[in-house]
Design an enzyme around this catalytic site. Sequence first.
Site, mmCIF file in Angstrom:
data_model
loop_
_atom_site.group_PDB
_atom_site.id
_atom_site.type_symbol
_atom_site.label_atom_id
_atom_site.label_comp_id
_atom_site.label_asym_id
_atom_site.label_seq_id
_atom_site.Cartn_x
_atom_site.Cartn_y
_atom_site.Cartn_z
ATOM 1 N N ASP A 72 25.692 38.685 48.429
ATOM 2 C CA ASP A 72 26.403 37.624 49.154
ATOM 3 C C ASP A 72 27.899 37.860 49.020
ATOM 4 O O ASP A 72 28.336 38.716 48.276
ATOM 5 C CB ASP A 72 26.028 36.242 48.607
ATOM 6 C CG ASP A 72 25.965 36.246 47.097
ATOM 7 O OD1 ASP A 72 26.774 36.966 46.481
ATOM 8 O OD2 ASP A 72 25.121 35.530 46.530
ATOM 9 N N ASP A 74 31.631 36.136 48.281
ATOM 10 C CA ASP A 74 32.359 34.984 47.746
ATOM 11 C C ASP A 74 33.826 35.122 48.105
ATOM 12 O O ASP A 74 34.372 36.226 48.108
ATOM 13 C CB ASP A 74 32.236 34.926 46.215
ATOM 14 C CG ASP A 74 30.800 34.705 45.775
ATOM 15 O OD1 ASP A 74 30.068 34.022 46.517
ATOM 16 O OD2 ASP A 74 30.409 35.231 44.728
ATOM 17 N N ASP A 153 34.812 38.042 34.041
ATOM 18 C CA ASP A 153 34.304 38.730 32.856
ATOM 19 C C ASP A 153 34.704 40.213 32.756
ATOM 20 O O ASP A 153 35.350 40.631 31.810
ATOM 21 C CB ASP A 153 32.782 38.544 32.723
ATOM 22 C CG ASP A 153 32.016 38.731 34.013
ATOM 23 O OD1 ASP A 153 32.618 39.151 35.022
ATOM 24 O OD2 ASP A 153 30.794 38.463 34.028
HETATM 25 P P1 ATP Z 1 25.513 39.549 41.304
HETATM 26 O O1 ATP Z 1 25.889 38.699 42.481
HETATM 27 O O2 ATP Z 1 25.140 40.940 41.594
HETATM 28 O O3 ATP Z 1 24.556 38.853 40.428
HETATM 29 P P2 ATP Z 1 28.143 38.911 40.429
HETATM 30 O O4 ATP Z 1 29.103 39.597 39.508
HETATM 31 O O5 ATP Z 1 28.599 38.682 41.832
HETATM 32 O O6 ATP Z 1 26.812 39.727 40.383
HETATM 33 P P3 ATP Z 1 27.923 36.084 40.282
HETATM 34 O O7 ATP Z 1 27.157 35.250 39.325
HETATM 35 O O8 ATP Z 1 27.657 36.011 41.732
HETATM 36 O O9 ATP Z 1 27.737 37.556 39.767
HETATM 37 O O10 ATP Z 1 29.459 35.781 39.985
HETATM 38 C C1 ATP Z 1 30.514 36.051 40.884
HETATM 39 C C2 ATP Z 1 31.771 36.403 40.109
HETATM 40 O O11 ATP Z 1 32.134 35.346 39.241
HETATM 41 C C3 ATP Z 1 31.650 37.623 39.202
HETATM 42 O O12 ATP Z 1 31.847 38.822 39.868
HETATM 43 C C4 ATP Z 1 32.703 37.353 38.163
HETATM 44 O O13 ATP Z 1 33.975 37.678 38.669
HETATM 45 C C5 ATP Z 1 32.635 35.859 38.004
HETATM 46 N N1 ATP Z 1 31.699 35.474 36.930
HETATM 47 C C6 ATP Z 1 30.370 35.206 37.043
HETATM 48 N N2 ATP Z 1 29.832 34.888 35.863
HETATM 49 C C7 ATP Z 1 30.839 34.911 34.974
HETATM 50 C C8 ATP Z 1 30.917 34.663 33.586
HETATM 51 N N3 ATP Z 1 29.851 34.315 32.889
HETATM 52 N N4 ATP Z 1 32.143 34.798 33.003
HETATM 53 C C9 ATP Z 1 33.231 35.135 33.710
HETATM 54 N N5 ATP Z 1 33.205 35.399 35.015
HETATM 55 C C10 ATP Z 1 32.036 35.295 35.654
HETATM 56 MG MG MG Z 2 27.499 37.513 43.355
#
Ligand code: ATP
Ligand code: MG
Length: 454
Positions: A72, A74, A153
């Site tokens: 997705d 963001d 993170d």
């Molecule tokens: P995926 O969508 O593949 O699961 P993602 O990194 O996009 O991986 P999301 O949960 O969609 O994970 O989170 C979007 C963004 O928010 C991340 O890329 C990161 O920048 C931030 N983020 C998510 N979880 C955390 C966390 N626990 N601590 C700090 N930043 C976070």
């Molecule tokens: Mg994501």
Amino acid sequence: MIRKFISRVLGRKSSGNRSEPAIIAVAQHGLQRDQISRGCRQTVEALQENGFLAYIVGGAVRDLLAGLTPKDFDVATNATPEQVRRCFRRSRIIGRRFQIVHVHMGSETIEVTTFRGHHNEEHAGNKAHTDAQGRVLRDNVFGSQAEDAARRDFTVNALYYDPTSEAIIDYHHGVADLQQKTLRMIGDPKTRYREDPVRMLRAVRLAAKLGLAIDPAARRPIREMADLIENVPPSRLFDEMLKLLTSGHALRCVTRLREEGLHNGVLPLLDVILEQPLGERFVKLALEATDRRVDQGKPISPGFLFATLLWHQLLATWEPLTRRGEPAIPSLFVAMDEVLNVQAEKLAITRRIAGDIKDIWGLQPRFEQRSGKRPYGVLQQPRFKAGYDFLLLRAESGEVDPTISVWWTDFLHAGDEARAAMLLPAPAGAAAKKRRRRRRRPPEGSAPNPSAPE
Ligand code: ATP
Ligand code: MG
């Protein structure tokens, strides 16, 4: 070389609060605007036209740079949720703790988040609420883009892509880290894990998904801090485990969780299971099958997944009961509740998924009954297909006699006549037992026998 090294070290030292980002042009990173979904581009453009900063951020930028298809998109912006909502007719503010806006563009839903601010003690007034272990409980302050980057993170997750200029704003050397295949934490890893222990699981998942090595500084503390996972609410852990198991790299992730000593908090008995050759083979086959399905774009059933992960735990709980002479089916249900209750303390498996798991497990002994009307009843079960796939895995792992699974495959595909011819003769003594059961009536006033066979 040495200069580069020193500047890297200095850059890292201040990585928690760098405010001068690198602006990386498309010629260097190669990510073009037409790789971004149309809805997401329109969202960013509309915000920019209204005078706000807006970027695609996080997983989507990272995945596209790594040559993967993002799940997705963001968007991060300096507009407040209310200002975002006013820019779009089809949009809605959601969330209580930290408000975000869902913008609907055609069939797409774009998540728009306002830049978040600092949450550490250095910034008086913006102090986050933490628990006794340092886990951040509330973290809902708006901030600058630099602050927003610093609270993400990993460096590869803190990249902001502007589809208008096709430039990437990179505060923490994320593009270089991605090119060097390194997953590096922003700031001090121990502090970041303490704030949110789920980051340890994210490290394992993202490293497996992107084929990155976890930077030693981020990897080292995991083993000693693994216990902090126990403080994470079970529902959040469940969401994270589900992401991990459906990432398309479940086998690699689970192996890695175990290597890092992280499995105890999430699937407490995984170690025990994986130490038995049959259990290990079964879990491995199940995860490989899951990864194949993800690769082929097929849906994954969480119930099936958790049923496989917990199956040998169930067998280990069930077997002593039957050995004590308790009837097989009722004791199976007792064992199911026990296993799922223990698991629920760590990982909140939702009620619906627990129901699916029980259906799949409950069908397993019924596959052994291949005489009379029973196989027809099994075919009618709503979860037959999942139960049957589960049986195939058990046979493949060597736990079940393969003649049983082959029989069911044939029975499933046979016509009426062939099916009737396939039925096995009733086991010796079964008819007499049935007659006895019919004749036997509980004495007047006695409680029904809960362990009587169905
Ligand atoms: P995926 O969508 O593949 O699961 P993602 O990194 O996009 O991986 P999301 O949960 O969609 O994970 O989170 C979007 C963004 O928010 C991340 O890329 C990161 O920048 C931030 N983020 C998510 N979880 C955390 C966390 N626990 N601590 C700090 N930043 C976070
Ligand atoms: Mg994501």
